[in-house]
Design an enzyme around this catalytic site. Structure first.
Site, short mmCIF file in Angstrom:
data_model
loop_
_atom_site.label_atom_id
_atom_site.label_comp_id
_atom_site.label_asym_id
_atom_site.label_seq_id
_atom_site.Cartn_x
_atom_site.Cartn_y
_atom_site.Cartn_z
N ASN A 1 39.52 44.52 36.42
CA ASN A 1 38.69 43.46 35.86
C ASN A 1 37.81 42.94 37.00
O ASN A 1 38.27 42.17 37.83
CB ASN A 1 39.59 42.35 35.29
CG ASN A 1 38.80 41.13 34.84
OD1 ASN A 1 37.56 41.18 34.74
ND2 ASN A 1 39.48 40.03 34.57
N TRP A 2 36.55 43.39 37.01
CA TRP A 2 35.65 43.00 38.10
C TRP A 2 35.15 41.57 37.98
O TRP A 2 34.50 41.06 38.87
CB TRP A 2 34.45 43.97 38.15
CG TRP A 2 34.73 45.20 38.95
CD1 TRP A 2 35.93 45.57 39.49
CD2 TRP A 2 33.78 46.21 39.33
NE1 TRP A 2 35.79 46.75 40.18
CE2 TRP A 2 34.48 47.18 40.10
CE3 TRP A 2 32.42 46.41 39.10
CZ2 TRP A 2 33.86 48.31 40.63
CZ3 TRP A 2 31.81 47.54 39.62
CH2 TRP A 2 32.52 48.48 40.39
N LYS A 3 35.38 40.94 36.83
CA LYS A 3 34.89 39.58 36.59
C LYS A 3 33.37 39.53 36.86
O LYS A 3 32.70 40.53 36.64
CB LYS A 3 35.66 38.57 37.44
CG LYS A 3 37.18 38.73 37.26
CD LYS A 3 37.97 37.59 37.76
CE LYS A 3 39.45 37.89 37.51
NZ LYS A 3 40.31 36.76 37.72
N HIS B 1 40.96 36.16 27.79
CA HIS B 1 41.25 35.92 29.21
C HIS B 1 41.29 34.41 29.48
O HIS B 1 40.47 33.66 28.93
CB HIS B 1 40.18 36.58 30.09
CG HIS B 1 40.60 36.63 31.53
ND1 HIS B 1 40.53 35.52 32.34
CD2 HIS B 1 41.13 37.62 32.29
CE1 HIS B 1 40.99 35.85 33.55
NE2 HIS B 1 41.37 37.12 33.54
N GLU C 1 40.32 32.64 31.83
CA GLU C 1 39.09 32.03 32.36
C GLU C 1 38.13 31.69 31.22
O GLU C 1 37.30 30.78 31.34
CB GLU C 1 38.43 32.97 33.39
CG GLU C 1 39.16 32.90 34.73
CD GLU C 1 39.05 34.14 35.59
OE1 GLU C 1 38.21 35.01 35.32
OE2 GLU C 1 39.83 34.23 36.56
N GLU D 1 49.34 37.35 31.55
CA GLU D 1 48.77 36.81 32.78
C GLU D 1 49.06 35.31 32.88
O GLU D 1 48.33 34.50 32.28
CB GLU D 1 47.24 37.00 32.79
CG GLU D 1 46.79 38.43 32.70
CD GLU D 1 45.40 38.62 33.32
OE1 GLU D 1 45.29 39.39 34.26
OE2 GLU D 1 44.45 37.96 32.87
N GLY E 1 44.48 34.79 40.68
CA GLY E 1 43.68 34.45 41.86
C GLY E 1 44.35 33.54 42.86
O GLY E 1 43.70 33.03 43.78
N SER F 1 47.12 38.22 40.45
CA SER F 1 47.33 38.42 41.89
C SER F 1 48.04 39.72 42.26
O SER F 1 48.72 39.79 43.28
CB SER F 1 48.10 37.23 42.49
OG SER F 1 47.32 36.07 42.44
N GLY G 1 42.44 41.92 39.05
CA GLY G 1 41.16 41.26 39.27
C GLY G 1 40.66 41.50 40.68
O GLY G 1 40.15 42.56 41.01
N GLY G 2 40.85 40.51 41.53
CA GLY G 2 40.33 40.53 42.90
C GLY G 2 40.53 41.87 43.61
O GLY G 2 39.58 42.43 44.17
P1 PGA Z 1 43.53 38.45 39.92
O1 PGA Z 1 42.93 38.38 38.45
O2 PGA Z 1 44.13 39.82 40.09
O3 PGA Z 1 42.36 38.23 40.82
O4 PGA Z 1 44.57 37.38 40.03
C1 PGA Z 1 43.57 38.97 37.38
C2 PGA Z 1 42.82 38.68 36.11
O5 PGA Z 1 42.26 37.58 35.99
O6 PGA Z 1 42.74 39.52 35.21
#
Ligand code: PGA
Length: 240
Positions: free
Chosen positions: A6-8, A95, A97, A164, A170, A201, A222-223
């Site tokens: 997930n590149w966001k 998600h 976010e 999640e 994050g 994370s 993500g990150g």
């Molecule tokens: P993260 O994000 O690995 O940066 O914690 C995961 C996600 O939001 O899907």
């Protein structure tokens, strides 16, 4: 096992070059038959990325969609139909976010239905907030998100669940192994035939701990997915 990147809101066209390494890695990887890699870049990159990955086993997904399955006057929005046309095979929906900026269960339910109508696969995100964890109501929260998010959806076989915890996204924090095992078991009791992934994370260090939890079917990353080396490391270490 699924490894979903997930590149966001990161990445431009030059970022597509980083996929060369992943393509090469996957070709030479001895477990490449049992690994499923899916990239969810910003919408602007979906088409170019799916063209680039055409002759590989790596698939492309979107990070969200508008709930209306048909074209319509929704300035600035992109729906499943447009995403599918661009090459997306999956859509991340729910998600945290996006829940934090106002998406509720009812809207998420509509989005999931719209994606399924177009035969796309859904990566449905659920997870408790820190206050909910502290109040020990995690199970109730997850059950509610599942029941409302999947309301009136009979055929669930195109849905992957991504558990999640909001407090782990994050932050560098991950749940204790026994807690995570129990939560995934709980989700699988409600949804007996669905794969359940963990997200929050995930990195090359904690993957050694996470991979021991034997009821998890993959990871939403993500990150760490923005750095090819880290992403490949996570996949490699899962199978050591
Ligand atoms: P993260 O994000 O690995 O940066 O914690 C995961 C996600 O939001 O899907």
């Amino acid at each position: 096992m699924y490894f979903i990147a997930n590149w966001k809101m990161f990445g431009g066209f030059s970022s597509l070059n980083s996929l060369n390494k992943v393509i090469k890695f996957l070709r030479g990887f001895k477990n490449n038959k049992i690994v499923k890699i899916i990239y969810c870049p910003p919408s602007t990159l979906i088409n170019a990325m799916s063209k680039k990955l055409k002759n590989t086993k790596i698939e492309v997904g979107s990070q969200n969609c508008h709930e209306n399955e048909n074209y319509g006057a929704f300035t600035g929005s992109i729906n499943s139909k447009i995403l599918k046309d661009a090459g997306a095979k999956y859509i991340i929906i729910g998600h945290s976010e996006n829940r934090q900026t106002g998406e509720n269960d009812e809207l998420i339910n509509k989005k999931i239905k719209s994606a399924l109508k177009l035969n796309l696969r859904v990566i449905f995100c659920i997870g408790e907030k820190l206050v909910e964890k502290k109040k020990k109501i995690t199970k109730r929260v997850l059950k509610n998100q599942i029941n409302l998010g999947l309301r009136n959806i009979k055929n669930k076989n195109k849905i992957l669940i991504a558990y999640e915890p909001v407090w782990s996204i994050g932050t560098g924090l991950i749940p204790k192994s026994n807690e995570l095992f129990n939560t995934v078991t709980f989700i699988k009791k409600i949804l007996k035939n669905n794969k359940v992934l963990y997200g929050g994370s995930v990195n090359p260090k904690n993957i050694n701990q996470l991979k021991q939890i034997n009821n998890i079917d993959g990871f939403l990353i993500g990150g760490a997915s923005q750095e090819t080396k880290k992403f490949i490391d996570i996949i490699k270490k899962t199978y050591i």
